[in-house]
Design a protein around this motif. Sequence first.
Motif: not given
Lengths: 302, 101
Positions: A134-135, A140, A161-162, A180, A183-186, A280, A283-284
């Motif tokens: 994620i992110g 990338e 981003y997912s 990670r 800079g991946a958020l998760n 879920r 939502r993007f």
Amino acid sequence: MKTAFIFPAFISEYLGNEIQILDSFSSRFQQNLTTASRITGIDFERFSIENKLYTEDELSSQIISYIFSCSLSDALIYRGLKPDILAGYSMGLYAAIYTGGVIDLEEGIRLIVMAFKISKSVINGIDSGMGSVIGLTRKEIDEIIVAHNLEAEIANSNSIYSHLVTGQLEAVNSLLDVARKTGALNVSLLNVKTPYHSQLLKETRGEFQQFITNHIKLKKSNYPIISSIDQRMLESPDKIKIELISNLFERINWMASFNKLLNLGVTQFIECGAGKSLQRISRFMPGDFKMYPMNKIKTLLI
Amino acid sequence: MASLNDKIKEEVREVIYDFFAEECEIDVAEITDGSNIIGDLEGDSLMFLALIEIFTKKYDQEIDLKTIGKYSIKHPVETIGELIEMQLKIIEHGNKITELD
């Protein structure tokens, strides 16, 4: 207003009251579990959401997901809520083609079992898996794969981003680690040991094709189905057969499928399955639409 | 980047509480700053991403997600209170958030 029935692959998280909801729709959930038990030899009749035996075992989880989806779509169609179009997320394809009348319930279970067995045989003990990033963008992630020469690839893009990644376990773990740090958020390793949508499974093609040809009588779909691979419309048995075979090893793009559905005028999405993973993800997605996971569907029937 | 005032602080708190109440289908009164996002609310990292997008638009910021990702390695977010704190830092410092270390 167009309605799409969309089908999840695995159930990562239950709402908790799925069985009660299905019972309130007078679905054939319990009967379908009995059918699954008879075909697979696995005791699905004792299934409960709390029982980890069914949720953590990959094959059982996939079959349970299929049974939830088929039971729900049958109940909705019976009660007059019909789809204009269908789309299956990854292994949700089996429930999508069941709903289209392409296969019957038993054939779907046989397809899932056989795809699983052939996949296991092809990877032949190689440790493999799937992960979530994620992110980062697709580009990338691909750059990390190339720069580190990893035996991993993107399996699916849920949104910009997912993404899901797949491949040899060591490579997937390295990819998650570098992602990670980049800079991946998760990042997370999924509870899936088969590298779905990976070229590692390309050799499933011959045997799975032969199985489908010899044992499954594919019919024309009653509703158009969107390909998760290239977003073509699938209706004919030949196209669906190619999709079934390719779905094991080709990269899919759920974001593109969802956008295609929006462009076709779909404004109402019914998540035909347990949990609400597709809601879920959605939502993007830009656009004016409504998502109905299982616990919200009743409002459409009153 | 924006300087933080009480109005922004209150807005951020309200948006985050309302967001989790809606997404997790619970009453907003059940959420506290100490609520664990995954353990108590059954939230996920996609929600964090969604909130970053919401605030980026709301405060007209251009945020490099990777900067936030790198910052969150040293400053992991587990509770609603920590999420509010991080979001306020993003609004205040933008991409310079990593310079805070």
